[in-house]
Design an enzyme around this catalytic site. Sequence first.
Site, mmCIF file in Angstrom:
data_model
loop_
_atom_site.group_PDB
_atom_site.id
_atom_site.type_symbol
_atom_site.label_atom_id
_atom_site.label_comp_id
_atom_site.label_asym_id
_atom_site.label_seq_id
_atom_site.Cartn_x
_atom_site.Cartn_y
_atom_site.Cartn_z
ATOM 1 C CE1 TYR A 30 39.118 35.991 39.265
ATOM 2 C CE2 TYR A 30 40.220 37.359 37.636
ATOM 3 C CZ TYR A 30 39.512 37.235 38.813
ATOM 4 O OH TYR A 30 39.194 38.342 39.530
ATOM 5 C CD1 TRP A 34 34.201 33.828 36.408
ATOM 6 C CD2 TRP A 34 36.006 32.525 36.177
ATOM 7 N NE1 TRP A 34 34.772 33.651 37.653
ATOM 8 C CE2 TRP A 34 35.872 32.864 37.547
ATOM 9 C CE3 TRP A 34 37.058 31.712 35.809
ATOM 10 C CZ2 TRP A 34 36.746 32.420 38.526
ATOM 11 C CZ3 TRP A 34 37.941 31.264 36.767
ATOM 12 C CH2 TRP A 34 37.789 31.617 38.114
ATOM 13 C CD1 TRP A 36 31.410 37.535 33.076
ATOM 14 C CD2 TRP A 36 30.102 39.239 32.448
ATOM 15 N NE1 TRP A 36 31.657 38.585 33.923
ATOM 16 C CE2 TRP A 36 30.867 39.649 33.556
ATOM 17 C CE3 TRP A 36 29.224 40.153 31.886
ATOM 18 C CZ2 TRP A 36 30.760 40.933 34.109
ATOM 19 C CZ3 TRP A 36 29.117 41.426 32.425
ATOM 20 C CH2 TRP A 36 29.876 41.808 33.530
ATOM 21 C CG ASP A 37 35.594 36.092 32.209
ATOM 22 O OD1 ASP A 37 34.654 36.117 33.018
ATOM 23 O OD2 ASP A 37 36.662 36.704 32.392
ATOM 24 C CE1 TYR A 83 38.727 32.237 41.609
ATOM 25 C CE2 TYR A 83 37.419 30.365 42.355
ATOM 26 C CZ TYR A 83 37.512 31.695 41.980
ATOM 27 O OH TYR A 83 36.397 32.485 41.997
ATOM 28 C CD GLN A 103 30.474 35.600 35.572
ATOM 29 O OE1 GLN A 103 30.770 34.915 34.595
ATOM 30 N NE2 GLN A 103 31.382 36.281 36.249
ATOM 31 N N GLY A 163 28.720 39.773 38.092
ATOM 32 C CA GLY A 163 29.992 39.938 37.396
ATOM 33 C C GLY A 163 30.704 41.224 37.806
ATOM 34 C CG ASP A 165 33.269 40.015 41.408
ATOM 35 O OD1 ASP A 165 32.501 39.930 40.436
ATOM 36 O OD2 ASP A 165 34.226 39.233 41.570
ATOM 37 N NE ARG A 197 41.126 40.256 43.766
ATOM 38 C CZ ARG A 197 40.420 39.598 42.837
ATOM 39 N NH1 ARG A 197 40.525 39.928 41.570
ATOM 40 N NH2 ARG A 197 39.613 38.626 43.171
ATOM 41 C CD GLU A 402 40.741 41.029 36.580
ATOM 42 O OE1 GLU A 402 41.845 41.012 37.178
ATOM 43 O OE2 GLU A 402 39.701 40.574 37.078
HETATM 44 C C1 GLC Z 1 36.008 38.591 38.521
HETATM 45 C C2 GLC Z 1 35.125 39.574 37.796
HETATM 46 C C3 GLC Z 1 34.107 38.822 36.956
HETATM 47 C C4 GLC Z 1 34.860 37.895 36.015
HETATM 48 C C5 GLC Z 1 35.866 37.008 36.739
HETATM 49 C C6 GLC Z 1 36.795 36.273 35.780
HETATM 50 O O1 GLC Z 1 35.314 37.828 39.425
HETATM 51 O O2 GLC Z 1 34.491 40.445 38.672
HETATM 52 O O3 GLC Z 1 33.288 39.684 36.267
HETATM 53 O O4 GLC Z 1 33.968 37.109 35.297
HETATM 54 O O5 GLC Z 1 36.664 37.773 37.582
HETATM 55 O O6 GLC Z 1 37.427 37.170 34.918
#
Ligand code: GLC
Length: 447
Positions: A30, A34, A36-37, A83, A103, A163, A165, A197, A402
């Site tokens: 990632y 992001w 909410w991260d 990505y 998100q 979030g 997924d 995944r 994670e």
């Molecule tokens: C995945 C998770 C999501 C998160 C992202 C980055 O897509 O499901 O919730 O924000 O990864 O960590």
Amino acid sequence: MNAKLDALSAHDVLKLNDLGGYTVPTRGLYPFQWNWDAAITALGWLAAGDEARAWREVERLLEGQWDNGMVPHIVFHGDAETYFPGPEVWGVKRSPATSAISQPPVLASVMKLLFEQGRDRRLAEEKLAATLPGVIRYHLWFYRDRDPEHTGRVCSYHPWESGMDNSPQWDGPLAGVPPVDAEYVRRDTGLVDPSERPHKYEYDRYIYLVKFFQQNAHDAEVLYRDCPYRVEDISLISILHRGTRDLIALCEEDAAGLGLVNTHGEALFSLKQSLARTEEGVQALWSDELGYFLSRDARANVLLEHVTTAGILPLFAGVASTAQAQRMGGLLEEWLAQAPFGVASTHPASTRFEPKRYWRGPSWLHINWMLAIGCEEYGMSREADRIKQASQKCIAAAGYYEYFNSVTGEGCGGRDFSWTAAMDLYWLNPLESFTASKAAAGVVEAP
Ligand code: GLC
């Protein structure tokens, strides 16, 4: 066993993932910011004693905000080969490039904590004043574009928007989405174990939706009418609700010294109406038979009867009655008894429970944190403590992964993960963060 002993410290994980004012969730898998991260990670920076960096995380996320107020789920601050789907697939023409969905907006609640807990009062006031108007616009966008019929239940157009997924909740609604007809190459399965995944079946539909948004020029009205995936996601609704409450509180306390109650009076009035609608509208998602809240497929008009952590998040929102909260508290106790490492994202007794596969059973610490807050606020301290201990066990067993296999505690997905490190610093081991912040400030302990 303590996996932390031979790993990077939580603060070092954040530093490793810091790409200049924004923190990637993990390198490789990632490589951007992001939504909410970023919010959760800001709490880690705060707990590590770097308040300026915490606010910077918020500011950089807001660089991705659209003119209509939406704060996207990914802000593509840089290039990355690792990505998929990247900016060209989303087809959003702006700088920085972004995705086209949002998100769960935990950002407002985090900003309230940054503001209340920051020791540098001048910084907190200045940064809150700079960021609050954008976040008000963000919340107004959610209610306006995602609940045009005023049901009190905003909808989402993509499983990624939740979030969570590949939560079993989305299996039904996703079945109504056609697969994309173009070839594409996933990057995630080359970076982590494919058994952790989502399947190709789901991915084909995820990418169909991304293309669909683009083909319809991201038009709010068209998407609401025609998007083949339209879900009232109880976790998104709950997190938004809590965030709106926190936003209003910040404005009414005049925390930023901006007189927002006067300058944004109309916006606040509208947000209060949205709160009232949700308090009522969310009750349509309560299942008295099952004893928790459900998401709803708004296209097919069916409730999605899967026991997932999403259904307990109304505790975080504060929209459950005391009787409802007690039933959910009882459910949580037996949930934890069946899978002891954190709160499994899908109930272990569910036929769709898979303890290692992403959102189908593993535990995620930021969700546990929200659940623990909710329990505490409903007076269920025992449940809150159990959730916290179960979360601490995950980090002790595996370090900053994670997410975690909820049955064995094994670390899954990406390593050196920002939100897990942030939750350790902020919530699970604040003592350690205190030491880290003193070290950052150059304070040396006497031997
Ligand atoms: C995945 C998770 C999501 C998160 C992202 C980055 O897509 O499901 O919730 O924000 O990864 O960590």
